[in-house]
Design an enzyme around this catalytic site. Structure first.
Site, PDB file in Angstrom:
ATOM      1  CE  LYS A  30     -58.399  27.970 -61.043  1.00 25.81           C
ATOM      2  NZ  LYS A  30     -57.646  27.039 -61.930  1.00 25.81           N
TER       3      LYS A  30
ATOM      4  N   GLY B  41     -49.798  26.949 -54.385  1.00 27.07           N
ATOM      5  CA  GLY B  41     -49.300  27.128 -55.750  1.00 27.07           C
ATOM      6  C   GLY B  41     -47.993  27.903 -55.732  1.00 27.07           C
ATOM      7  CB  SER B  42     -46.186  29.574 -58.451  1.00 31.16           C
ATOM      8  OG  SER B  42     -47.203  30.461 -58.874  1.00 31.16           O
TER       9      SER B  42
ATOM     10  CB  CYS C 267     -44.158  22.513 -52.457  1.00 32.17           C
ATOM     11  SG  CYS C 267     -44.880  21.424 -51.226  1.00 32.17           S
TER      12      CYS C 267
ATOM     13  CD  GLU D 239     -41.067  25.602 -56.530  1.00 31.62           C
ATOM     14  OE1 GLU D 239     -41.766  26.515 -56.974  1.00 31.62           O
ATOM     15  OE2 GLU D 239     -41.454  24.803 -55.662  1.00 31.62           O
TER      16      GLU D 239
HETATM   17  P1  NAD Z   1     -49.715  28.128 -59.934  1.00 30.63           P
HETATM   18  O1  NAD Z   1     -49.448  29.188 -58.948  1.00 30.63           O
HETATM   19  O2  NAD Z   1     -49.428  28.393 -61.358  1.00 30.63           O
HETATM   20  O3  NAD Z   1     -51.273  27.714 -59.891  1.00 30.63           O
HETATM   21  C1  NAD Z   1     -51.891  27.329 -58.687  1.00 30.63           C
HETATM   22  C2  NAD Z   1     -53.384  27.601 -58.799  1.00 30.63           C
HETATM   23  O4  NAD Z   1     -53.572  29.012 -58.945  1.00 30.63           O
HETATM   24  C3  NAD Z   1     -54.038  26.961 -60.023  1.00 30.63           C
HETATM   25  O5  NAD Z   1     -55.326  26.525 -59.694  1.00 30.63           O
HETATM   26  C4  NAD Z   1     -54.116  28.115 -61.014  1.00 30.63           C
HETATM   27  O6  NAD Z   1     -55.165  27.984 -61.939  1.00 30.63           O
HETATM   28  C5  NAD Z   1     -54.366  29.279 -60.081  1.00 30.63           C
HETATM   29  N1  NAD Z   1     -53.952  30.571 -60.643  1.00 30.63           N
HETATM   30  C6  NAD Z   1     -52.934  30.816 -61.501  1.00 30.63           C
HETATM   31  N2  NAD Z   1     -52.881  32.136 -61.792  1.00 30.63           N
HETATM   32  C7  NAD Z   1     -53.875  32.730 -61.100  1.00 30.63           C
HETATM   33  C8  NAD Z   1     -54.330  34.076 -60.974  1.00 30.63           C
HETATM   34  N3  NAD Z   1     -53.757  35.076 -61.627  1.00 30.63           N
HETATM   35  N4  NAD Z   1     -55.383  34.315 -60.157  1.00 30.63           N
HETATM   36  C9  NAD Z   1     -55.989  33.311 -59.484  1.00 30.63           C
HETATM   37  N5  NAD Z   1     -55.612  32.021 -59.580  1.00 30.63           N
HETATM   38  C10 NAD Z   1     -54.557  31.732 -60.375  1.00 30.63           C
HETATM   39  O7  NAD Z   1     -48.972  26.831 -59.388  1.00 30.63           O
HETATM   40  P2  NAD Z   1     -48.852  25.412 -60.071  1.00 30.63           P
HETATM   41  O8  NAD Z   1     -47.907  25.515 -61.222  1.00 30.63           O
HETATM   42  O9  NAD Z   1     -50.212  24.861 -60.295  1.00 30.63           O
HETATM   43  O10 NAD Z   1     -48.195  24.529 -58.891  1.00 30.63           O
HETATM   44  C11 NAD Z   1     -46.833  24.473 -58.657  1.00 30.63           C
HETATM   45  C12 NAD Z   1     -46.436  25.359 -57.514  1.00 30.63           C
HETATM   46  O11 NAD Z   1     -47.196  25.001 -56.342  1.00 30.63           O
HETATM   47  C13 NAD Z   1     -44.990  25.203 -57.126  1.00 30.63           C
HETATM   48  O12 NAD Z   1     -44.425  26.465 -56.904  1.00 30.63           O
HETATM   49  C14 NAD Z   1     -45.060  24.415 -55.815  1.00 30.63           C
HETATM   50  O13 NAD Z   1     -43.954  24.586 -54.989  1.00 30.63           O
HETATM   51  C15 NAD Z   1     -46.322  24.926 -55.226  1.00 30.63           C
HETATM   52  N6  NAD Z   1     -46.847  23.997 -54.194  1.00 30.63           N
HETATM   53  C16 NAD Z   1     -46.724  24.336 -52.866  1.00 30.63           C
HETATM   54  C17 NAD Z   1     -47.163  23.464 -51.869  1.00 30.63           C
HETATM   55  C18 NAD Z   1     -47.043  23.811 -50.390  1.00 30.63           C
HETATM   56  O14 NAD Z   1     -47.720  23.184 -49.587  1.00 30.63           O
HETATM   57  N7  NAD Z   1     -46.216  24.763 -50.010  1.00 30.63           N
HETATM   58  C19 NAD Z   1     -47.721  22.243 -52.237  1.00 30.63           C
HETATM   59  C20 NAD Z   1     -47.827  21.923 -53.588  1.00 30.63           C
HETATM   60  C21 NAD Z   1     -47.389  22.814 -54.564  1.00 30.63           C
END
Ligand code: NAD
Length: 504
Positions: free
Chosen positions: A197, A250-251, A308, A408
């Protein structure tokens, strides 16, 4: 960097011509075919450099997720991938890598148009590192092994690592191509089927990855893509009773939800790679302040600060703060000037969306209100109003308890703080709910080694920043998550162990 992709040099207008002829695929990829969302539901994906709609993307819901998970499960049970001989699986993944490399220009354009990063960054960072991950992972396939226990004379015991089944890979928008490969390559290498996804802000490169997997000989149904919004499609996937693992990047907020979804459904495994607020320390005995400032600028302004492990808390020993800020300002101006992401000379593109731009500008207002002093930037750059840009921004007079030092921001905003000595710097570095990365610049081997030992995080850099290779695990401590990408350990995390006890 020792890797690169071979593509003929092109000008801004060459890229624009290629972009206008580019095929943009917004449908799901399920069981080897592109399909619309059930009910033809769709949402637009937007180019953040000019707010133009690029194309419509399938807006997946439970029914689409069910179809993808069913296809993945059927492919897994059939065994044409899950039971394929390791070296055959390796050869197929290497063929897939070659096909991806041949489409480097397409991938570079897709992510640049979709999320705004400079095309030069795609060609020099994301694509070579993604290919490196894919090839490294493929080469590991026949190096994985279980173990034999040292048990009593009449017993043979051994431990097998077997694939999990269906893995849901849920990825963010900041490195769409690279983060996707960090997840799907080890999941596939271990013999699983995958439902991917992509983030709704950057859906366009995943369908091409999946199509090329099948072109390389990958069995249909092994790699599927469902598009959609997080709270609809992502949630349905994470709650699915027939998914065996969520591999999430993700976050932190959504990472925590993943653990709840697992508990509310079938207790599937969850690995999370989440956010950070990483400390980057410069001691007064630093050998080369210019070099440290170059890496510090790259560490917080590279990829528009949407990283990140960005070193966004710059902790500088008292005495050198003025010189450091001056050097950082110079490097930001020289190396991170915002511009058109399709221009190969551009080093910084727009942020991923207008919404995210407003969020980052909101943090800049908070920093001012908290009493920090803006040394550079602090606004959207002039002349680029059509895009979601934020200028590289440096704040001094920050203290570690301010929101901008603890939350962040995920944009090009550096917070410079002053430490009295090494102990103070270490204490400040560890005062965070995150624990992804940390860096230190010092000539003192004792300070370097103590920092490496005592920094509470998953990755430490001494006299560099965000460096590394495929041998090293990538992941965090504390609220930065529990997963590890890259490295052999990552592949093992997509397997489950089985102990076998045979009485002779
Ligand atoms: P996000 O958490 O908003 O989204 C990440 C993914 O989760 C997306 O595909 C989104 O559609 C999905 N998602 C969102 N809400 C959801 C839910 N309720 N249920 C299931 N899936 C859901 O993050 P973002 O804004 O896309 O990315 C930025 C974040 O990612 C930052 O916090 C960053 O630090 C983090 N990140 C971490 C790493 C790592 O390796 N630690 C690497 C890259 C990014």
């Amino acid at each position: 960097m020792s890797v690169s992709v071979s593509t003929a040099p092109k000008s801004n207008s060459d890229w624009k011509k290629l972009a206008s002829a580019l095929h943009l695929e917004g449908r799901h990829f399920i069981d080897g075919h592109f399909v619309h969302a059930q009910g033809n539901s769709a949402f637009p994906t937007v180019n953040p450099a000019n707010q133009n709609i690029l194309t419509q993307v399938a807006r997946g819901q439970s029914a689409d997720v069910n179809a993808a998970v069913q296809a993945a499960r059927a492919a897994f049970e059939k065994g044409s991938w899950s039971r394929m001989a390791p070296r055959a699986r390796m050869a197929l993944m290497l063929r897939w890598a070659n096909l991806i490399e041949q489409h480097s220009d397409d991938f570079a354009l897709l992510d640049t148009l979709d999320m705004g990063k400079p095309i030069s960054e795609m060609l020099n960072v994301d694509i070579p590192l993604g290919l490196l991950c894919l090839r490294f992972t493929a080469e590991c396939i026949d190096k994985l092994s279980g173990r034999v226990g040292s048990t009593a004379h009449h017993v043979l015991s051994y431990v097998l690592h077997q694939p999990l089944g269906v893995v849901a890979c849920i990825v963010p928008w900041n490195y769409p191509f690279l983060m996707t490969l960090w997840k799907i390559a080890p999941a596939l290498a271990a013999g699983n089927s995958v439902v991917l996804k992509p983030a709704e802000q950057s859906p366009l490169s995943a369908p091409l990855l999946a199509r090329l997997f099948v072109e390389a000989g990958g069995p249909p149904g092994v790699l599927n893509v469902v598009q959609g919004l997080g709270e609809e499609c992502g949630q349905a996937l994470a709650l699915h009773m027939d998914v065996d693992k969520i591999a999430f990047t993700g976050s932190g907020e959504v990472g925590k939800l993943m653990q709840i979804y697992a508990g509310q459904s079938n207790m599937k495994k969850v690995t999370t790679e989440c956010g950070g607020k990483s400390p980057h320390v410069v001691m007064a005995d630093v050998k080369d302040l210019e070099l440290a400032a170059t890496w510090a600028a790259m560490g917080v302004f590279g990829n528009q600060g949407e990283v990140c492990c960005a070193g966004s808390r710059l902790i500088v020993e008292r005495g050198i703060e003025k010189d450091f800020i001056e050097a950082l300002r110079r490097k930001a101006n020289e190396l991170h000037r915002p511009g058109d992401p399709l221009d190969p000379a551009t080093q910084m593109g727009p942020l991923v969306s207008r919404e995210h731009q407003q969020r980052v500008l909101g943090y800049i207002d908070i920093a001012r209100a908290e009493g920090a002093h803006c040394e550079l930037g602090g606004q959207a750059p002039q002349g680029l109003e059509a895009g979601a840009y934020v200028s590289p921004t440096i704040f001094s007079q920050v203290n570690n308890s301010m929101r901008v030092a603890q939350e962040e921001i995920f944009g090009p905003v550096a917070c410079v703080m002053v430490a009295e000595d090494f102990e103070d710097a270490l204490r400040m570095a560890n005062h965070s709910r995150f624990g992804l990365a940390a860096g230190i610049w010092t000539r003192d081997v004792d300070k370097a080694l103590r920092f490496a030992r005592d920094a509470a995080c998953g990755m430490v850099y001494v006299n560099s920043y965000m460096d590394g290779d495929m041998q090293m695990p990538f992941g965090g401590w504390k609220e930065s998550g529990n997963g590890r990408d890259k490295c052999m350990e990552a592949i093992v995390s997509y397997t489950q162990s089985k102990g076998v006890w045979i009485t002779l």
